[in-house]
Design a protein around this motif. Structure first.
Motif, PDB file in Angstrom:
ATOM      1  N   UNK A  64       1.053  -1.205  -0.003  1.00 23.57           N
ATOM      2  CA  UNK A  64      -0.014   0.075   0.050  1.00 23.57           C
ATOM      3  C   UNK A  64       0.807   1.265   0.163  1.00 23.57           C
ATOM      4  N   UNK A  65       0.428   2.498  -0.142  1.00 29.29           N
ATOM      5  CA  UNK A  65       1.044   3.648  -0.225  1.00 29.29           C
ATOM      6  C   UNK A  65       1.752   3.752   1.144  1.00 29.29           C
ATOM      7  N   UNK A  66       1.035   3.595   2.291  1.00 33.58           N
ATOM      8  CA  UNK A  66       1.653   3.672   3.648  1.00 33.58           C
ATOM      9  C   UNK A  66       1.219   2.436   4.316  1.00 33.58           C
ATOM     10  N   UNK A  67       1.864   2.271   5.476  1.00 29.11           N
ATOM     11  CA  UNK A  67       1.495   1.106   6.397  1.00 29.11           C
ATOM     12  C   UNK A  67       1.543   1.368   7.841  1.00 29.11           C
ATOM     13  N   UNK A  68       0.963   0.748   8.677  1.00 30.82           N
ATOM     14  CA  UNK A  68       1.011   0.906  10.114  1.00 30.82           C
ATOM     15  C   UNK A  68       1.771  -0.288  10.424  1.00 30.82           C
ATOM     16  N   UNK A  69       3.200  -0.109  11.230  1.00 34.86           N
ATOM     17  CA  UNK A  69       3.850  -1.188  11.595  1.00 34.86           C
ATOM     18  C   UNK A  69       3.421  -1.811  12.713  1.00 34.86           C
ATOM     19  N   UNK A  70       4.229  -2.616  13.598  1.00 40.84           N
ATOM     20  CA  UNK A  70       3.802  -3.561  14.613  1.00 40.84           C
ATOM     21  C   UNK A  70       3.426  -2.695  15.798  1.00 40.84           C
TER      22      UNK A  70
END
Length: 504
Positions: A64-70
């Motif tokens: 995706x363009x951006x992600x949320x990490x853990x």
């Protein structure tokens, strides 16, 4: 004794699958990672509404363009940077040289195509309807415009529905769901829709570097005890969502380890308000009052969850309010509410659930709780695909399911908004113009304090109407072989495999 018998039976069932397998490796030293899912994937195209286990596979195929990490922090992925031009305009600068699995380079045309396709997909588009324009500036620059200010646009773009697809691949087939092409770390090999098994392989040209895992295999093992057995017999390298009753045996096994973390998932009992019986708010309140939430968590999660406090938001999301309206457990009060509703002699309802273990445990626990107050519950268990179709079409009376979200608007809008009826998540079919207006206002404001005030009001209204009864905030877990390294649980439950490796 019962658990011993179950393990022996499971061993007999799985022994044929083990013949000839080389766990954690393959021919010529190939590194194979096998992951046990709780249910078979229903889609590999990210745009139809699908199950959590579907997205656990999907998220490996696409980026995706951006992600949320853990740690739930926003990180750049296909967009190496972005800038907010004004309160309704955000410009994304794309990475150059990113390849799709079909060999084509990812460009702004693919981004525009993917998000416009998402916006046109009824099952997932409720999160993206605020996007009014997507404009290509050049091959590596794309502009997003929203019809109003949107405080959670970036968070929405981290969801699997916002995956970037190969425009050329989609347009070259009538069955993209069975031939998915993304630019994620793993590319599609096969999908056995009978067994649910999905095989992916490392994408050599992945922009962030080839994965350490050569082959990624997802197996469907619905029974939690069988997922534990799959670890013990090395049929699986990682097994998601183990039963809390098996934690001790995994932790004591020198060849295994267990990871646990908080999540943003809430499990709830839903009530179809289009049904003549459940249209009566007094009946819905009686059902909520009849369930001892602490006992439910003990029976279903073995204590491995927190009470939801009658809200779909978790403490990890902005706007969380505990017990805006309380339903203290009371058999006598539940019976009185039923009598007031005209059902002093009791009634019969049907509960729709999926056929995996957590649903089975929940259904019998709910069935017994409601029996105590004069409500007979018939349980209708089915596979994930049939459950989704039936509840989207409104065939049910009661239903049990979960919802995971990474922002308050997405969580509340999907459950209560008129925009989300059916496939998008509102399967109680309860709506309120007042709630919809407040959701829109909270989404558009840049004043977080005002947004939280609106979310508090919404939680109070829906808790009083109780079209659904939030029961438990889930912890997530995964058991794995000792040689699995680098794996991290994602609070949103669609765990990333990239970064995982096998030692030895």
């Amino acid at each position: 004794m019962k658990k011993t018998i179950a393990i022996l039976l499971a061993l007999v069932m799985t022994v044929s699958l083990l013949a000839g397998c080389s766990k954690g490796g393959g021919n010529d030293g190939e590194k194979t990672l096998t992951v046990a899912l709780t249910a078979a994937p229903t889609h590999l195209d990210p745009h139809p509404q699908a199950s959590t286990d579907s997205y656990r596979v999907v998220t490996q195929i696409y980026d995706r363009l951006v992600e949320l990490d853990a740690d739930m922090k926003l990180v750049p992925v296909l967009a190496e940077s972005w800038e907010v031009k004004d309160e309704t305009t955000t410009v994304f600068h794309l990475r150059k040289g990113v390849k799709f699995h079909d060999g084509n380079e990812m460009k702004a045309e693919d981004v525009k195509f993917s998000l416009e396709r998402c916006i046109a997909s009824p099952g997932v588009n409720y999160n993206y309807l605020i996007i009014s324009e997507i404009n290509i500036i050049d091959d590596y620059t794309v502009e997003f415009k929203t019809s109003e200010p949107c405080s959670v646009l970036l968070q929405r773009l981290t969801l699997d529905a916002a995956s970037i697809l190969s425009k050329a691949a989609v347009e070259s087939t009538d069955d993209f769901d069975s031939h998915p092409v993304g630019c994620g770390p793993f590319k599609f090999v096969s999908w056995d829709t009978t067994s649910g098994e999905v095989v992916l392989e490392a994408f050599d040209d992945y922009w962030e570097g080839r994965p350490a895992i050569d082959k990624l295999v997802f197996k469907t093992i619905p029974e939690s005890i069988n997922r534990t057995v799959a670890l013990e017999t090395k049929e699986a390298d990682i097994a998601y969502d183990l039963a809390a009753t098996d934690f001790e045996s995994v932790e004591k096994n020198p060849d295994l380890k267990l990871e646990k973390a908080a999540s943003t998932t809430v499990w709830y009992l839903g009530m179809n308000t289009r049904d003549p019986i459940l249209a009566n708010k007094l009946v819905r309140k009686a059902i909520a009052t009849a369930i001892n939430v602490d006992d439910f968590i003990t029976m279903v999660f073995n204590g491995n969850a927190d009470p939801a406090h009658n809200t779909m938001l978790t403490p990890y999301l902005p706007g969380y309010v505990a017990d805006a309206v309380k339903y203290d457990y009371s058999v006598e009060n539940a019976k009185a509410l039923l009598a007031q509703a005209g059902y002093a002699d009791g009634l019969t309802l049907t509960l729709y659930v999926q056929d995996s273990q957590i649903f089975k445990d929940a259904s019998v626990t709910i069935q017994e709780a409601l029996r105590q107050v004069g409500i007979t519950v018939n349980i209708k268990s089915m596979n994930a695909s049939s459950f989704t179709s039936a509840t989207v079409d409104g065939e049910h009376q009661l239903f049990f399911m979960s919802k995971t979200s990474i922002d308050p608007d997405s969580m509340l809008r999907s459950i209560y908004s008129e925009d989300s009826l059916g496939a998008s998540g509102n399967r109680s079919f309860w709506t309120s113009a007042e709630v919809d207006a407040m959701l829109d206002e909270a989404l558009a404001t840049t004043d977080s304090a005002h947004a939280n005030e609106l979310y508090a009001k919404i939680q109070a209204i829906v808790a009083d109407e109780v079209p659904i009864y939030p029961l438990a905030q889930e912890y997530i877990n995964a058991g794995m072989q000792k040689n699995v390294e680098g794996f991290k649980l994602y609070p949103g439950k669609t765990h990333y495999i990239y970064g995982t490796s096998l030692a030895g």
